[in-house]
Design a protein around this motif. Structure first.
Motif, PDB file in Angstrom:
ATOM      1  N   GLN A   1      -4.130  15.330  33.512  1.00  0.00           N
ATOM      2  CA  GLN A   1      -4.018  14.797  32.162  1.00  0.00           C
ATOM      3  C   GLN A   1      -2.552  14.627  31.744  1.00  0.00           C
ATOM      4  OE1 GLN A   1      -6.396  17.183  29.488  1.00  0.00           O
ATOM      5  NE2 GLN A   1      -8.294  16.718  30.569  1.00  0.00           N
ATOM      6  N   GLU A   2      -2.361  14.028  30.563  1.00  0.00           N
ATOM      7  CA  GLU A   2      -1.024  13.671  30.068  1.00  0.00           C
ATOM      8  C   GLU A   2      -0.052  14.848  30.024  1.00  0.00           C
ATOM      9  OE1 GLU A   2       0.599  11.009  29.060  1.00  0.00           O
ATOM     10  OE2 GLU A   2      -0.954   9.466  29.253  1.00  0.00           O
ATOM     11  N   HIS A   3      -0.564  16.048  29.758  1.00  0.00           N
ATOM     12  CA  HIS A   3       0.335  17.188  29.623  1.00  0.00           C
ATOM     13  C   HIS A   3       1.081  17.501  30.923  1.00  0.00           C
ATOM     14  CE1 HIS A   3      -3.345  19.074  31.205  1.00  0.00           C
ATOM     15  NE2 HIS A   3      -2.570  20.018  31.686  1.00  0.00           N
ATOM     16  N   ILE A   4       0.588  16.980  32.049  1.00  0.00           N
ATOM     17  CA  ILE A   4       1.273  17.204  33.324  1.00  0.00           C
ATOM     18  C   ILE A   4       2.653  16.550  33.307  1.00  0.00           C
ATOM     19  CG2 ILE A   4       1.210  16.756  35.812  1.00  0.00           C
ATOM     20  CD1 ILE A   4      -0.766  18.911  34.835  1.00  0.00           C
ATOM     21  N   PHE A   5       2.773  15.397  32.677  1.00  0.00           N
ATOM     22  CA  PHE A   5       4.074  14.733  32.599  1.00  0.00           C
ATOM     23  C   PHE A   5       5.069  15.574  31.792  1.00  0.00           C
ATOM     24  CE2 PHE A   5       1.167  11.086  33.230  1.00  0.00           C
ATOM     25  CZ  PHE A   5       1.729  10.569  34.381  1.00  0.00           C
ATOM     26  N   GLU A   6       4.604  16.140  30.690  1.00  0.00           N
ATOM     27  CA  GLU A   6       5.487  16.978  29.879  1.00  0.00           C
ATOM     28  C   GLU A   6       5.933  18.212  30.663  1.00  0.00           C
ATOM     29  OE1 GLU A   6       5.513  19.556  25.705  1.00  0.00           O
ATOM     30  OE2 GLU A   6       3.720  18.434  26.294  1.00  0.00           O
ATOM     31  N   ALA A   7       4.980  18.846  31.365  1.00  0.00           N
ATOM     32  CA  ALA A   7       5.320  20.041  32.139  1.00  0.00           C
ATOM     33  C   ALA A   7       6.292  19.700  33.261  1.00  0.00           C
ATOM     34  CB  ALA A   7       4.046  20.657  32.706  1.00  0.00           C
ATOM     35  N   ALA A   8       6.047  18.594  33.952  1.00  0.00           N
ATOM     36  CA  ALA A   8       6.931  18.192  35.046  1.00  0.00           C
ATOM     37  C   ALA A   8       8.318  17.849  34.522  1.00  0.00           C
ATOM     38  CB  ALA A   8       6.333  17.006  35.795  1.00  0.00           C
ATOM     39  N   GLY A   9       8.365  17.139  33.406  1.00  0.00           N
ATOM     40  CA  GLY A   9       9.653  16.784  32.815  1.00  0.00           C
ATOM     41  C   GLY A   9      10.438  18.014  32.395  1.00  0.00           C
ATOM     42  N   ALA A  10       9.747  18.991  31.818  1.00  0.00           N
ATOM     43  CA  ALA A  10      10.418  20.231  31.421  1.00  0.00           C
ATOM     44  C   ALA A  10      11.013  20.930  32.628  1.00  0.00           C
ATOM     45  CB  ALA A  10       9.425  21.146  30.709  1.00  0.00           C
ATOM     46  N   LEU A  11      10.245  20.976  33.711  1.00  0.00           N
ATOM     47  CA  LEU A  11      10.730  21.655  34.911  1.00  0.00           C
ATOM     48  C   LEU A  11      11.938  20.930  35.516  1.00  0.00           C
ATOM     49  CD1 LEU A  11       8.428  23.388  37.428  1.00  0.00           C
ATOM     50  CD2 LEU A  11      10.507  22.301  38.212  1.00  0.00           C
ATOM     51  N   LEU A  12      11.894  19.583  35.505  1.00  0.00           N
ATOM     52  CA  LEU A  12      13.030  18.824  36.029  1.00  0.00           C
ATOM     53  C   LEU A  12      14.289  19.058  35.209  1.00  0.00           C
ATOM     54  CD1 LEU A  12      11.338  15.397  36.916  1.00  0.00           C
ATOM     55  CD2 LEU A  12      11.921  17.270  38.458  1.00  0.00           C
ATOM     56  N   LEU A  13      14.099  19.400  33.940  1.00  0.00           N
ATOM     57  CA  LEU A  13      15.235  19.685  33.053  1.00  0.00           C
ATOM     58  C   LEU A  13      15.634  21.160  33.073  1.00  0.00           C
ATOM     59  CD1 LEU A  13      14.126  17.497  30.018  1.00  0.00           C
ATOM     60  CD2 LEU A  13      16.138  17.101  31.464  1.00  0.00           C
ATOM     61  N   GLY A  14      14.948  21.949  33.883  1.00  0.00           N
ATOM     62  CA  GLY A  14      15.270  23.374  33.954  1.00  0.00           C
ATOM     63  C   GLY A  14      14.669  24.182  32.832  1.00  0.00           C
ATOM     64  N   LEU A  15      13.642  23.652  32.174  1.00  0.00           N
ATOM     65  CA  LEU A  15      12.991  24.320  31.059  1.00  0.00           C
ATOM     66  C   LEU A  15      11.662  24.914  31.490  1.00  0.00           C
ATOM     67  CD1 LEU A  15      13.636  21.535  28.368  1.00  0.00           C
ATOM     68  CD2 LEU A  15      15.021  23.590  28.808  1.00  0.00           C
ATOM     69  N   ASP A  16      11.102  25.744  30.625  1.00  0.00           N
ATOM     70  CA  ASP A  16       9.782  26.325  30.902  1.00  0.00           C
ATOM     71  C   ASP A  16       8.732  25.229  30.792  1.00  0.00           C
ATOM     72  OD1 ASP A  16       7.179  27.580  30.406  1.00  0.00           O
ATOM     73  OD2 ASP A  16       8.315  29.459  30.355  1.00  0.00           O
ATOM     74  N   PRO A  17       7.890  25.070  31.829  1.00  0.00           N
ATOM     75  CA  PRO A  17       6.903  23.986  31.769  1.00  0.00           C
ATOM     76  C   PRO A  17       5.790  24.211  30.750  1.00  0.00           C
ATOM     77  CG  PRO A  17       6.590  25.299  33.739  1.00  0.00           C
ATOM     78  CD  PRO A  17       7.874  25.759  33.114  1.00  0.00           C
ATOM     79  N   GLY A  18       5.588  25.447  30.328  1.00  0.00           N
ATOM     80  CA  GLY A  18       4.585  25.722  29.306  1.00  0.00           C
ATOM     81  C   GLY A  18       3.163  25.762  29.790  1.00  0.00           C
ATOM     82  N   ILE A  19       2.944  25.693  31.107  1.00  0.00           N
ATOM     83  CA  ILE A  19       1.594  25.769  31.687  1.00  0.00           C
ATOM     84  C   ILE A  19       1.597  26.916  32.688  1.00  0.00           C
ATOM     85  CG2 ILE A  19      -0.159  24.595  33.064  1.00  0.00           C
ATOM     86  CD1 ILE A  19       0.864  21.965  32.075  1.00  0.00           C
ATOM     87  N   PRO A  20       0.660  27.866  32.571  1.00  0.00           N
ATOM     88  CA  PRO A  20       0.628  28.984  33.525  1.00  0.00           C
ATOM     89  C   PRO A  20       0.516  28.503  34.965  1.00  0.00           C
ATOM     90  CG  PRO A  20      -0.863  29.375  31.675  1.00  0.00           C
ATOM     91  CD  PRO A  20      -0.391  27.958  31.560  1.00  0.00           C
ATOM     92  N   SER A  21       1.298  29.090  35.832  1.00  0.00           N
ATOM     93  CA  SER A  21       1.270  28.818  37.281  1.00  0.00           C
ATOM     94  C   SER A  21       1.717  27.414  37.652  1.00  0.00           C
ATOM     95  CB  SER A  21      -0.148  29.066  37.843  1.00  0.00           C
ATOM     96  OG  SER A  21      -0.553  30.383  37.586  1.00  0.00           O
ATOM     97  N   PHE A  22       2.237  26.629  36.718  1.00  0.00           N
ATOM     98  CA  PHE A  22       2.748  25.301  37.069  1.00  0.00           C
ATOM     99  C   PHE A  22       4.080  25.469  37.767  1.00  0.00           C
ATOM    100  CE2 PHE A  22       4.891  21.285  36.459  1.00  0.00           C
ATOM    101  CZ  PHE A  22       3.868  20.354  36.601  1.00  0.00           C
ATOM    102  N   PRO A  23       4.401  24.693  38.808  1.00  0.00           N
ATOM    103  CA  PRO A  23       3.635  23.554  39.330  1.00  0.00           C
ATOM    104  C   PRO A  23       2.709  23.963  40.453  1.00  0.00           C
ATOM    105  CG  PRO A  23       5.810  23.594  40.354  1.00  0.00           C
ATOM    106  CD  PRO A  23       5.767  24.768  39.414  1.00  0.00           C
TER     107      PRO A  23
END
Length: 411
Positions: free
Chosen positions: A389-411
């Motif tokens: 779902q759409e939230h995967i893009f937000e989590a991936a973007g956060a991780l690429l920026l060095g931020l917390d992805p906000g999803i347990p066990s992501f990626p």
């Protein structure tokens, strides 16, 4: 013969001495993959041909028949993730997913069921001896699981007493081995446990009434105080107990990818129809063939470009990470995030392409028997899955920026 174990209150729980691993092997032992090479390729081509003839049957009955799953076994689809040390013939993820894509271009729901041929990657975190027992009689095991909601199992000596009803067990009517999701704790780092059971020990609740992916037969699975020994449980996405390229490839990302590739297949099937058949259709109002209209030409070209672009990103990322797995190089969180992002992109672009094909087809496509309905109803589903779902893009973007992805066990 049965053994008795006791729960914490001292109540005896009867368990068969034939465990789930042995039962799975016996169920699967009757059919084996053809030898790699021409024989296996021919088996796959035959399975595709038969699918053209039987896809309506599977849709109407609401599941893929076990005899057809046997054809997929012969084509090697259910041995692609079994480690070599247990007699398996593991395949590169891209090779397997391109086969799932081909199946999905004929019938996406059958492709969805076939995609779980990758499921043995989960088993890599089981004890080595358990894996050896599972594959002792067959390396062509069909696995299905209902992971959610996760239930709190009752801890007893040597294992768990499991009760509950789990949803979305795709392909459960044709499975040799079933899994149930259990709530993990500190020892699992918050990740869920999967309990493996003999299908004969649980009930399939026939409740799959849906508009899309009907033939996946993703019914509920119900268990009533079923004992599962410790050695038949594993942490979903946990650390592998074996070391081969197939066990190094990111397991959770792979699980998302095999579903996304079904969308790619559905989109290809829809585009092939509007290119090869729909374009020649004349309007009932007396207008020219649809393929001669400007909007049809440009709409088809844009959809083709979008699909090929998403597909290229998907497989390029897959090949890059697989090369690291083969070379035993570190696979970083960034690598995993790119895999998750590419999978989500494939699912969402595929959905857009299916809708574009539907738009090009015009009014005729609204009828239930229209060929595009298969791809429309099934092709919209992958992007709805929680892993895509759409939230995967937000989590991936956060991780690429060095931020917390906000999803347990992501990626």
């Amino acid at each position: 013969m049965a053994l008795a174990t006791k729960d914490e209150s001292g109540v005896a729980i009867m368990t068969d001495t034939v465990d789930a691993a042995t039962a799975a092997g016996r169920l699967a032992a009757g059919v084996a993959a053809e030898p790699a090479g021409p024989a296996r390729d021919a088996a796959f081509a035959h399975a595709l041909q038969v699918l053209h003839e039987r896809r309506d049957e599977f849709n109407e009955q609401g599941h893929v028949s076990r005899d057809y799953i046997a054809l997929l076994k012969k084509a090697g689809l259910f041995g692609v993730a079994v480690p070599e040390q247990f007699g398996g013939d593991p395949q590169p993820p891209a090779q397997f997913m391109k086969q799932v894509e081909q199946i999905s271009a004929i019938d996406p729901a059958t492709g969805w069921v076939a995609s779980f041929g990758s499921a043995p990657v989960y088993f890599a975190s089981l004890p080595v001896e358990t894996q050896r027992r599972i594959y002792a009689e067959s390396t062509d095991i069909v696995f299905a699981a209902g992971m959610f909601p996760m239930f709190e199992a009752e801890r007893v000596e040597g294992g768990y007493i499991c009760s509950g009803e789990w949803q979305f067990a795709s392909g459960c009517k044709g499975a040799d081995l079933l899994g149930m999701g259990l709530r993990g704790g500190e020892e699992t780092n918050g990740k869920p446990l999967t309990a493996l059971v003999d299908p004969a020990k649980v009930d399939i609740v026939d409740n799959w009434s849906v508009a899309g992916m009907k033939a996946t037969g993703s019914h509920n699975v119900r268990a009533d105080r079923v004992f599962v020994p410790d050695e038949m449980t594993f942490v979903r996405g946990g650390k592998p107990t074996i070391d081969e390229p197939v066990s190094r490839y990111p397991v959770i990302a792979y699980a998302a990818q095999v579903l996304a590739v079904v969308g790619l297949g559905a989109a290809r099937g829809a585009l092939d129809y509007v290119t090869e058949v729909g374009s020649a259709n004349a309007s009932i109002t007396g207008g020219p063939a649809k393929g001669n209209r400007a909007n049809y030409k440009s709409g088809l070209a844009k959809a083709e470009a979008d699909l090929r672009s998403a597909r290229a990103f998907f497989y390029e990322t897959t090949e890059e990470v697989w090369a690291k797995a083969v070379a035993n190089e570190e696979i970083t969180d960034r690598d995993k995030a790119l895999l998750r992002m590419a999978a989500a992109q494939a699912a969402h672009v595929s959905r857009d392409v299916v809708l574009a094909a539907f738009n090009l087809a015009g009014t005729g496509a609204i009828f239930e028997g229209h060929p595009l309905q298969r791809f429309l109803q099934d092709g919209l589903v992958p992007a709805q899955h929680a892993m895509l779902q759409e939230h995967i893009f937000e989590a991936a973007g956060a991780l690429l920026l060095g931020l917390d992805p906000g999803i347990p066990s992501f990626p």
